[in-house]
Design a protein around this motif. Structure first.
Motif, short mmCIF file in Angstrom:
data_model
loop_
_atom_site.label_atom_id
_atom_site.label_comp_id
_atom_site.label_asym_id
_atom_site.label_seq_id
_atom_site.Cartn_x
_atom_site.Cartn_y
_atom_site.Cartn_z
N GLU A 1 -9.33 2.21 33.20
CA GLU A 1 -10.26 3.26 33.62
C GLU A 1 -9.50 4.55 33.91
OE1 GLU A 1 -13.65 4.11 37.03
OE2 GLU A 1 -12.58 2.20 36.93
N GLY A 2 -9.95 5.63 33.31
CA GLY A 2 -9.32 6.92 33.55
C GLY A 2 -8.06 7.15 32.77
N SER A 3 -7.64 6.17 31.90
CA SER A 3 -6.39 6.35 31.16
C SER A 3 -6.54 7.47 30.17
CB SER A 3 -6.02 5.05 30.45
OG SER A 3 -4.94 5.27 29.58
N PRO B 1 0.45 10.20 25.26
CA PRO B 1 0.42 9.05 24.34
C PRO B 1 1.31 9.24 23.12
CG PRO B 1 -1.77 9.42 25.15
CD PRO B 1 -0.94 10.55 25.69
N SER B 2 1.67 10.48 22.82
CA SER B 2 2.62 10.69 21.71
C SER B 2 3.94 10.01 22.01
CB SER B 2 2.85 12.18 21.49
OG SER B 2 3.42 12.78 22.64
N TYR B 3 4.27 9.86 23.28
CA TYR B 3 5.50 9.15 23.64
C TYR B 3 5.39 7.68 23.27
CZ TYR B 3 9.24 7.22 26.54
OH TYR B 3 10.35 6.57 26.97
N CYS B 4 4.21 7.12 23.49
CA CYS B 4 4.00 5.72 23.14
C CYS B 4 3.89 5.54 21.63
CB CYS B 4 2.73 5.19 23.81
SG CYS B 4 2.80 5.27 25.60
N VAL B 5 3.39 6.55 20.94
CA VAL B 5 3.23 6.46 19.49
C VAL B 5 4.59 6.47 18.81
CG1 VAL B 5 2.38 7.65 17.46
CG2 VAL B 5 0.94 7.48 19.48
N THR B 6 5.48 7.36 19.21
CA THR B 6 6.74 7.56 18.51
C THR B 6 7.94 6.97 19.23
OG1 THR B 6 7.01 9.71 19.56
CG2 THR B 6 5.92 9.67 17.44
N LEU B 7 7.83 6.78 20.54
CA LEU B 7 8.85 6.16 21.39
C LEU B 7 10.12 6.97 21.56
CD1 LEU B 7 8.38 2.40 20.59
CD2 LEU B 7 7.64 3.68 22.58
N ASN C 1 -4.85 20.05 35.04
CA ASN C 1 -5.16 18.73 35.59
C ASN C 1 -4.75 17.62 34.63
OD1 ASN C 1 -6.20 19.78 37.97
ND2 ASN C 1 -8.29 19.93 37.15
N GLU C 2 -4.94 17.85 33.33
CA GLU C 2 -4.50 16.87 32.34
C GLU C 2 -2.99 16.66 32.44
OE1 GLU C 2 -5.64 17.78 28.37
OE2 GLU C 2 -7.74 18.13 28.87
N LEU C 3 -2.26 17.75 32.50
CA LEU C 3 -0.81 17.65 32.59
C LEU C 3 -0.39 16.92 33.87
CD1 LEU C 3 0.28 21.20 31.38
CD2 LEU C 3 0.54 19.06 30.14
N ASN C 4 -1.02 17.27 34.97
CA ASN C 4 -0.68 16.63 36.24
C ASN C 4 -0.89 15.12 36.18
OD1 ASN C 4 -0.16 19.20 37.11
ND2 ASN C 4 -1.98 19.36 38.42
N ARG C 5 -2.02 14.70 35.61
CA ARG C 5 -2.31 13.26 35.55
C ARG C 5 -1.37 12.54 34.60
NH1 ARG C 5 -7.66 15.12 35.19
NH2 ARG C 5 -7.69 14.57 32.98
N GLN C 6 -1.12 13.15 33.45
CA GLN C 6 -0.33 12.45 32.44
C GLN C 6 1.13 12.29 32.85
OE1 GLN C 6 -1.15 13.22 28.24
NE2 GLN C 6 -2.68 14.72 28.93
N ALA D 1 4.06 15.20 39.87
CA ALA D 1 4.44 13.83 39.57
C ALA D 1 5.56 13.33 40.46
CB ALA D 1 4.86 13.73 38.10
N GLY D 2 6.20 14.22 41.22
CA GLY D 2 7.28 13.82 42.10
C GLY D 2 8.58 13.51 41.37
N ALA D 3 8.72 14.01 40.14
CA ALA D 3 9.94 13.75 39.38
C ALA D 3 11.10 14.53 39.99
CB ALA D 3 9.75 14.15 37.92
N SER D 4 12.29 13.95 39.90
CA SER D 4 13.47 14.57 40.49
C SER D 4 14.45 15.00 39.41
CB SER D 4 14.15 13.59 41.46
OG SER D 4 14.53 12.41 40.77
N LEU D 5 15.26 15.97 39.76
CA LEU D 5 16.26 16.51 38.85
C LEU D 5 17.53 15.65 38.92
CD1 LEU D 5 16.88 18.99 36.98
CD2 LEU D 5 17.87 20.08 39.00
N ARG D 6 17.99 15.22 37.75
CA ARG D 6 19.17 14.37 37.69
C ARG D 6 20.29 15.08 36.94
NH1 ARG D 6 15.42 10.04 36.09
NH2 ARG D 6 16.33 10.11 34.00
#
Length: 761
Positions: free
Chosen positions: A37-39, A108-114, A145-150, A230-235
Motif C-alpha cells: 500500500e502506498g508503494s 523503481p529505475s534502481y530496481c529495474v537496472t540495479l 513529496n514524491e522525492l521525499n517518499r521515494q 530521508a535522514g541520509a548521512s554524508l560518508r
C-alpha cells in the motif's frame, strides 16, 4: 524531443537491453504479488487498456507536441511515436522506460537496472521530464513529496530478491560491469541502497543531459531536501565522489552542491573537514579549476562569465590560492575598460584583498585605476593591524604604501576633473552658435562691464558708488520705507545682484561618488564672483581674489559692499536671492557685509506671486523671453568660474544675469514688488540661515526664542544621525534603527517649522 532521443541512445548496449527486459518482467511480478500500500512502484505494470496509462500517454504526447511547436518537427516526432506504439508494449517499454510505464516513478529505475550509475541516468531523465511538466507551486510540491517518499523507501529488500532471481551469465555480468566502469562511478558502491550517493549520481547526470543551470539548481535543492527528509548521512565515499565528479559541473551548481553537503553535514554533526572540497588539497583542486577553466577558457570550452568566476572565488575563499596575474589581471583589464564592478565585488568586505588589488594596480602602472579603487575601498582610512609581508617587501613600509595611495587618488581626481572640463567645454562649444538668438547686453552697458580684482580697481569702484550716493540732491525725499516703484524709476538706484561659482562636475561612478567623509574636504565651492549691475554699468567683483580670509583687500571689500547692501536708498534685486546670500555668507563667514541686506526684492518670488494671479512663467530665461523677446543663454553657466583669468565672454554672461533683473523688476505690476530685509544667522553647528525680518526692525524676543530652539534641534539632529550610523555599523536589527530614523524625521520636520517661523517673524 531531446528526452526521448536520450532514452533511445541509452539502450544500445545488448547486455543492458536483455537485463532491462528480464528485470522489468520480474519487477512486474513482484509488484503484482505484493502490491504494498502506498508503494511508488505501484502502477509499474500498465497496459494499453488502462485508463491511467492512456491519460499518461496523452499527457506525454501533448508535452512532446508543445516542445516541438517552435521547431516545426512535430510531424516527424508524431510518426515516430505512432511507430513505437504500434510495435507493442514490450519494445516501447525498452526504448522509453520512464514515460511509457515500465518505470513511471523515479526510484523503481534502481530496481529495474540495479547498477547505480545506469539507474541514476534513468532517474535523472525521469526527473528532468517530470520537472518539465511542473507549471505551478502546487505541482512542484507534489513532485517534492514524491522525492521525499521515494528517497525514504527501502528498495534494498526488493533489489536483493531481484538479484537472486536474475543470475545472468558470466559474460553478461562482465559486459554490464564494463559498461558501468566506463561511466567512472567507481567511488560509489552498489551493495546497498544509498539515497545520498544516488542523489549525487543524478546531479552529475543533469550536467551530461545538457540541462540549463537554472533548472539544475532547482532540482539540486529539491533532491537535497528529499535527502534530508530521508535522514541520509554524508560518508567519505560521497565526499570522494563529489570532489571527483563535481569538477565537471557549472560553477553555480558546484557551489550549490558544496553548500548543501555542508548543510547536511551540520545537521548530522559531521565535522566540516568531512564535506566536499574542505581539505587543503581539495581547495587547491578548486583553485586549479578556476585558473584553468573559469578565468582562462580552453579551446572548445564554453567561457565562464567573469562575474560568475569572481562569485565562485569569493564564496569558496580561493583568492589567496591564486596568483595576481591569474586573478587580478582580467579584473583590472575590465576595470580599465569601463567595467569597475568586478573589482568592487572581488574586494568587497575584505581589507587584505582590497589592499592586494590596489597594490597590483600600482605595480601594473594603472595609477588612475588604483586611485579610484583607493577611494572606493577607503584604503587611506584603514587601520590594518597586521601588514601583509608581501606588502612590506614591495613598498618597504606600509606608510610608504599609504603615500603612494594618496598620490594615486590625487592623480585620479585631477585626471577626472580634466576629462569633465574638456567634455563640458566641448558641450559649450557645440551650442555657441545658438547664442546669436539669445538676449544680449546693450552695447553701451557691455562697454561698462568692469572686472574688480585688484585693490586699485576696488578703490575705483568705491569712488563710483560714493558718487552715485552723493550725486542725488533729492535723496532725503526718497521713500526708503517701502516704495519700490520710486526707487526703480530712478536711474542707477536699482542694483541687480547675482553670483557665480565653480560648478561641481560629476561623473557617474566617478571619484566624487565614492569619496569618503574622512578624505574629503567637506567644503562646498565658494562663490567666485559677485555681480552688481546698475542701469548704466556692471561691476563684477572677483571674490576669489578679493575676499578670502588672508586677502589684504577683504576689509575694504566688506566695507564697500556693506555700504551698498545695507543702504535702503538702493533697491537690491535678486533671483532666488536667499540661496545666493546663504552661499555668500557660508563662503566668506569673516565678512560682515553678507550678514544683512536691506530693501531686497526677489524677482523670482514676485513673479511667482504674479503667476498665482495671472499664470506668469517663473524661470529667468522664460521671463526674459516673455518681456524682452529673447531667452537667456545658459551655455556658460557650467563653465569653470574658478579658473583665472576670466574670459570676456564669461564677464558678459555674468553681467547679463544681473542686469536683466532691472528690466524684469520694472515689468512687475506696481502692487506686487515688496521689499524685505534679509538677515543671516549662524547656528552652533556652523550652518547659515537666511530669514526675512520686518523693514528696519531687529529680531524681537520671539525670534530669539525660535533661534535658541533651532540651535537645540539642530544639535539633536546631529546626535541622532551619529547614533543611527553607529547602530548600523554595529549590526543592530533593522527594525531597531528604523525606529530611530522616525525620531530623526520628526526632528527635521520641527527644524523646518522653526526656519519658517524665523522667516515670517
Amino acid at each position: 524531443m531531446w528526452v526521448r532521443r536520450v532514452f533511445t541512445s541509452l539502450s544500445e548496449h545488448p547486455a543492458y537491453l536483455e537485463r532491462l527486459a528480464a528485470v522489468s518482467a520480474v519487477l512486474r511480478r513482484e509488484v503484482e504479488d505484493e502490491e504494498p500500500e502506498g508503494s511508488l512502484a505501484e502502477g509499474a505494470d500498465c497496459n494499453e487498456n488502462d485508463v491511467e496509462w492512456k491519460d499518461m500517454q496523452e499527457d506525454t504526447r501533448q508535452l512532446d507536441k508543445a516542445s516541438c511547436d517552435q521547431s516545426g518537427d512535430w510531424a516527424g516526432e508524431e510518426a515516430e511515436m505512432n511507430n513505437l506504439d504500434e510495435q507493442g508494449g514490450a519494445e516501447s517499454t525498452q526504448l522509453l522506460p520512464m514515460p511509457r510505464g515500465c518505470c513511471r516513478w523515479l526510484l523503481p529505475s534502481y530496481c529495474v537496472t540495479l547498477p547505480m550509475p545506469i539507474a541514476a541516468v534513468h532517474a535523472a531523465q525521469y526527473l528532468v521530464w517530470r520537472y518539465g511538466s511542473v507549471r505551478s507551486g502546487a505541482q512542484k510540491a507534489v513532485l517534492q513529496n514524491e522525492l521525499n517518499r521515494q528517497l525514504s523507501d527501502d528498495y534494498l529488500r526488493l533489489a536483493e530478491r531481484l538479484h537472486d532471481k536474475l543470475q545472468a551469465s558470466t559474460e553478461q555480468n562482465s559486459s554490464l560491469q564494463s559498461a558501468c566502469e566506463k561511466t567512472d562511478y567507481k567511488d560509489l558502491k552498489d551493495e546497498e541502497w544509498d539515497p545520498f550517493g544516488f542523489t549525487l549520481c543524478m546531479i552529475v547526470c543533469f550536467n551530461d543531459l545538457d540541462v540549463p543551470e537554472g533548472p539544475q539548481l532547482r532540482l539540486v535543492r529539491m533532491l537535497f531536501e528529499a535527502v534530508e527528509a530521508a535522514g541520509a548521512s554524508l560518508r567519505p565515499t560521497h565526499v570522494a565522489f563529489a570532489e571527483k565528479q563535481g569538477l565537471h559541473l557549472s560553477p553555480g551548481v558546484l557551489t550549490e552542491l558544496i553548500l548543501r553537503c555542508s548543510s547536511c553535514s551540520a545537521a548530522t554533526k559531521v565535522s566540516r573537514e568531512s564535506v566536499p572540497f574542505a581539505s587543503p588539497d581539495a581547495k587547491n583542486t578548486l583553485a586549479s579549476l578556476v585558473k584553468n577553466h573559469y578565468l582562462k577558457c580552453e579551446s572548445g570550452d564554453e567561457p565562464v562569465k567573469l562575474s560568475t568566476a569572481i562569485r565562485f572565488i569569493r564564496t569558496h575563499e580561493l583568492a589567496s590560492l591564486l596568483d595576481d596575474e591569474v586573478l587580478l589581471e582580467p579584473v583590472m583589464s575590465t576595470f580599465c575598460s569601463g567595467v569597475p564592478q568586478h573589482a568592487y565585488n572581488l574586494g568587497e568586505n575584505d581589507q587584505e584583498l582590497q589592499v592586494r588589488i590596489v597594490s597590483y594596480a600600482v605595480r601594473a602602472g594603472k595609477r588612475l585605476a588604483a586611485g579610484r579603487l583607493v577611494e572606493r575601498f577607503g584604503i587611506l582610512g584603514m587601520d590594518l593591524e597586521e601588514v601583509p609581508s608581501w606588502l612590506e617587501e614591495t613598498y618597504e613600509t606600509y606608510g610608504h604604501f599609504r603615500k603612494v595611495c594618496a598620490a594615486c587618488v590625487k592623480e585620479a581626481e585631477d585626471a577626472e576633473a580634466r576629462d569633465l572640463r574638456a567634455a563640458n567645454e566641448q558641450r559649450m562649444a557645440a551650442f555657441a552658435s545658438e547664442d546669436a538668438d539669445c538676449l544680449q547686453l546693450p552695447a553701451s552697458v557691455a562697454d561698462q562691464v568692469i572686472l574688480v580684482s585688484t585693490s586699485s580697481q576696488l578703490e575705483e569702484a568705491a569712488a563710483l558708488f560714493a558718487k552715485l550716493r552723493a550725486g542725488d540732491a533729492d535723496r532725503e525725499n526718497l521713500n526708503a520705507g517701502g516704495d519700490v516703484a520710486s526707487l526703480l524709476a530712478i536711474r542707477d538706484r536699482a542694483l541687480g545682484l547675482d553670483v557665480e561659482w565653480r560648478p561641481t562636475l560629476e561623473k557617474r561612478g566617478g571619484m566624487q561618488k565614492h569619496r569618503r567623509t574622512s578624505q574629503a574636504s567637506g567644503k562646498m565651492e565658494p562663490c567666485a564672483t559677485l555681480q552688481v549691475a546698475a542701469e548704466s554699468f556692471v561691476h563684477v567683483f572677483d571674490l576669489l581674489e578679493l575676499a578670502h580670509e588672508h586677502a589684504p583687500t577683504a576689509p575694504a571689500l566688506s566695507a564697500l559692499l556693506k555700504s551698498l547692501l545695507d543702504d535702503p536708498s538702493f533697491v537690491k534685486l535678486g533671483f532666488g536671492f536667499r540661496n545666493d546670500l546663504q552661499r555668500l555668507a557660508a563662503s566668506y563667514p569673516h565678512l560682515e557685509c553678507f550678514r544683512r541686506v536691506q530693501c531686497v526684492v526677489d524677482v523670482q518670488e514676485a513673479f511667482l506671486e504674479a503667476r498665482r494671479e495671472g499664470g506668469q512663467p517663473s524661470g529667468l530665461s522664460a521671463l526674459c523671453m516673455q518681456h524682452f523677446g529673447a531667452p537667456l543663454s545658459k551655455r556658460l553657466q557650467t563653465s569653470d568660474w574658478g579658473s583665472r583669468p576670466l574670459t570676456r565672454e564669461q564677464l558678459l554672461y555674468a553681467a547679463l544675469d544681473a542686469h536683466c533683473l532691472i528690466g524684469l523688476a520694472r515689468a512687475l505690476p506696481k502692487d506686487v514688488p515688496r521689499q524685505t530685509t534679509l538677515e543671516v544667522k549662524q547656528t552652533s553647528s556652523g550652518q547659515f540661515l537666511v530669514y526675512a525680518s520686518s523693514l528696519g526692525r531687529d529680531s524681537n524676543s520671539s525670534s530669539a526664542e525660535h533661534m535658541e530652539e533651532l540651535t537645540k534641534v539642530e544639535a539633536h539632529i546631529a546626535a541622532k544621525g551619529n547614533e543611527i550610523r553607529a547602530m548600523k555599523a554595529a549590526g543592530v536589527a533593522k527594525a531597531t534603527w528604523q525606529a530611530e530614523v522616525a525620531v530623526l524625521l520628526q526632528l527635521k520636520a520641527r527644524y523646518g517649522e522653526l526656519v519658517t517661523l524665523l522667516e515670517n517673524s
